[in-house]
Structures are given as C-alpha cells and as structure tokens.
Design a protein around this motif. Structure first.
Motif: not given
Length: 194
Positions: A56, A97, A115, A119, A123
């Motif tokens: 991610s 993240h 985030r 991605n 989130d």
C-alpha cells in the motif's frame, strides 16, 4: 630465477589476503551499520521499528521495508507525514500510511485521514491521536524481511551471534597482523643473503 617466482607468488598471496580482508571488513561494517540502524539507534532514541507487509505504500516503502517511527505530539503531525497507527486502540495490528487531511472531530479533538500511497482512496476510518504509534523517522529497505523472520528471542540470539562473529573476526585480524609482523624481518634478512 627461483627467487623471482617466490617473490611473485608471495605478492599474489599478499594481494589475495588483503583483498579478502577488505571484503570481509566491508561486509562486517555493513552488518554493523544495519544492526545499528535497525536495533541500537531505535532503542536509544525511543523509536520503534515495524515491517511493511503490504504494497500500500509503494513505491517509497515496498513490502519488506523496515520503518522506524518516533512518537510525536499530535499537533506536530501534518498533511504529508507518514504515520504508523493502530487499527483499533489497544490492539497490536498497525498500519503505516500517509496523512492526507487533518480535521477536528465533534468533541474538538484532532483526527487524521490517511491513505496508502498506492491506494486510490483514503482509509475508511479517521485516525485518532491515541491510535498513532509515531511518525516515520527513517526506513531501511529489505531489513524488514530479516526482522519479520525472527521472533524477539531469535532476534536477540542473532544480534549476539553477529557480535560474536565480529569479535572473532577482530581477533583473527589482530592475530594475523601480529604473525605477519613477526615474519617480515625474517623475509628481509633472507633477501639480503647472497
């Protein structure tokens, strides 16, 4: 003619020994640097190492990267910072993240929208300051792979084994250097003979 061969062979052996010592020394220094970056420095600085397990955060933090995070006040976290936070307060599972937005909740407390760099969407849940374990201090590529293979007990044994190996290498270097110094005057005296 025979003395030329022996001096040539001796030069090759000396070059090979020096090259081997150089390679082993560089590898040893590299291992020490990795141990300092992944074990010693985080402990001294009050930081915590974590291993990135998913893609991610690619390309900057691919799976297997060891991220070291330091606790910071919530007021010091801003947009663009990479944070490691607990998925649920009090649980061991964490995510690393990037903060993409900072807002204030209904009670006047800060929350962070995060985030993963790879991605497409942020989130689902905002992150509360109590969930944040720390902000990214530095990352060591690939070091997380080795770290994830070792439990805490095994990691301690590995650190001690590397330290012991480095101590043995140092002892070997000192012993061989002393042996070479003792042989040096003998070789000089032999060359001076008719």
């Amino acid at each position: 003619m025979s003395s030329a061969r022996s001096s040539d062979g001796g030069g090759w052996r000396l070059g090979w020994r020096l090259g081997w010592r150089l390679v082993v020394g560089i590898v040893g220094v590299g291992l020490v640097a990795v141990l300092v970056a992944t074990v010693a420095l985080p402990r001294v600085a009050g930081a915590t190492p974590y291993t990135v397990l998913t893609g991610s955060m690619q390309p900057d933090l691919p799976p297997g990267t060891l991220v070291v995070v330091r606790p910071v006040p919530a007021e010091d976290i801003g947009i663009g910072d990479v944070v490691t936070y607990q998925l649920a307060s009090g649980r061991a599972a964490v995510v690393t993240h990037r903060v993409v937005a900072v807002s204030v909740d209904d009670h006047g407390g800060r929350t962070f929208l995060t985030r993963g760099d790879a991605n497409g969407t942020p989130d689902a849940e905002p992150v509360r300051p109590v969930q944040v374990r720390g902000r990214l201090w530095y990352a060591v590529p690939y070091a997380g792979r080795a770290s994830s293979l070792l439990t805490n007990d095994r990691r301690q044994v590995a650190v001690q084994a590397v330290a012991g190996a480095l101590a043995l290498y140092a002892a070997w270097m000192l012993t061989s250097a002393a042996r070479d110094r003792r042989r040096q005057p003998v070789r000089s005296a032999e060359r001076g003979r008719p």
